[in-house]
Enzyme design. Structure first.
Site, mmCIF file in Angstrom:
data_model
loop_
_atom_site.group_PDB
_atom_site.id
_atom_site.type_symbol
_atom_site.label_atom_id
_atom_site.label_comp_id
_atom_site.label_asym_id
_atom_site.label_seq_id
_atom_site.Cartn_x
_atom_site.Cartn_y
_atom_site.Cartn_z
ATOM 1 N N ASP A 240 -53.658 -39.642 -21.656
ATOM 2 C CA ASP A 240 -54.419 -40.759 -22.202
ATOM 3 C C ASP A 240 -54.089 -42.072 -21.500
ATOM 4 O O ASP A 240 -53.144 -42.148 -20.694
ATOM 5 C CB ASP A 240 -54.131 -40.905 -23.699
ATOM 6 C CG ASP A 240 -54.709 -39.752 -24.525
ATOM 7 O OD1 ASP A 240 -55.680 -39.131 -24.045
ATOM 8 O OD2 ASP A 240 -54.194 -39.501 -25.623
ATOM 9 N N TYR B 71 -43.078 -32.493 -21.643
ATOM 10 C CA TYR B 71 -43.258 -33.928 -21.821
ATOM 11 C C TYR B 71 -41.933 -34.588 -22.169
ATOM 12 O O TYR B 71 -41.090 -33.995 -22.859
ATOM 13 C CB TYR B 71 -44.256 -34.219 -22.953
ATOM 14 C CG TYR B 71 -45.710 -34.093 -22.560
ATOM 15 C CD1 TYR B 71 -46.413 -35.189 -22.065
ATOM 16 C CD2 TYR B 71 -46.383 -32.884 -22.688
ATOM 17 C CE1 TYR B 71 -47.750 -35.076 -21.711
ATOM 18 C CE2 TYR B 71 -47.722 -32.766 -22.333
ATOM 19 C CZ TYR B 71 -48.394 -33.868 -21.851
ATOM 20 O OH TYR B 71 -49.712 -33.763 -21.493
#
Length: 248
Positions: A51, A109
């Protein structure tokens, strides 16, 4: 012929990875450079989208070309074309039927938090001052690792067939005034890691108990989980593929 590109980028000034009509994206910048160098319209497909404001230590994308290329020369030329916030680390030839998106076996992540004001971490880490109970957070991480359905951490109205993810590792590490959350899985839902971190912060603040976390996971309700933390602390850290896909 198909090639994998290993990419790093600072996402601060980009509207995410994936091409969209209302802003500059990382994918768009790389496709422009690649098309210019190869003198042919060239598109790439990434291992997943990030994003707006999210970074990548390693993003993998694939592209196709009609002939074999000098990968070291292409790395050099792409890095010359691209701005300082995107780096091409390597390019490798892979089997023609391999997809950067669908063949990945694991994605990792990292989420970075700093608790002391630091001008050198602005846009690269989340400044969050309150003290946290890290022992309690790691108990929560163990519960998350053993879970399967993560609809409670997913953005609503997401077009997916299911909300199941296989979590391989979750851990929260504290180093002086810095915190690092690490999570790896076979797949991630949209907004999942940022919602997960927001919920774990509530656990660390002792606003959400371990029993509460269990109820949140069972609810499959995004409204019951914590807020989505800001994007600047999130990094796509690593993408893993089977070794036999590579031809060089």
């Amino acid at each position: 012929m198909r090639y994998f590109i290993d990419i790093s980028y600072r996402g601060t000034t980009y509207n995410g990875w994936q091409i969209q009509p209302n802003g500059v994206t990382v994918q768009e910048e790389i496709e422009k450079a690649l098309s210019t160098i190869l003198k042919k319209e060239s598109s790439i497909l990434g291992s997943g989208r990030t994003d707006t404001g999210v970074h990548a230590s390693q993003q993998i994308a694939h592209f196709d070309t009609d002939h074999k290329i000098d990968t070291s020369q292409l790395v050099f030329k792409l890095n010359s074309f691209l701005g300082d916030s995107i780096a091409i680390n390597s390019i490798r030839r892979v089997k023609d039927n391999v997809s950067a998106r669908f063949e990945a076996t694991s994605r990792k992540y990292h989420y970075h938090i700093h608790q002391s004001k630091d001008p050198f971490k602005v846009g690269l880490s989340y400044y969050f001052k309150p003290e946290l109970n890290v022992e309690l957070i790691n108990k929560a991480c163990d519960i998350i690792k053993g879970w399967k359905n993560f609809e409670c951490f997913s953005k609503v109205h997401t077009e997916v067939n299911h909300f199941n993810c296989d979590i391989f590792q979750t851990k929260w590490i504290q180093d002086e005034t810095n915190h690092l959350f690490e999570v790896s899985a076979n797949r991630f839902l949209r907004g999942m890691v940022r919602a997960m971190v927001g919920t774990l912060l509530n656990v660390g603040l002792e606003k959400t108990s371990i029993d509460d976390l269990q109820l949140i996971l069972e609810s499959n309700d995004r409204r019951k989980a914590g807020r989505a933390v800001p994007p600047e602390g999130l990094y796509l850290q690593e993408v893993i593929y089977p070794t036999d896909i590579y031809l060089d």
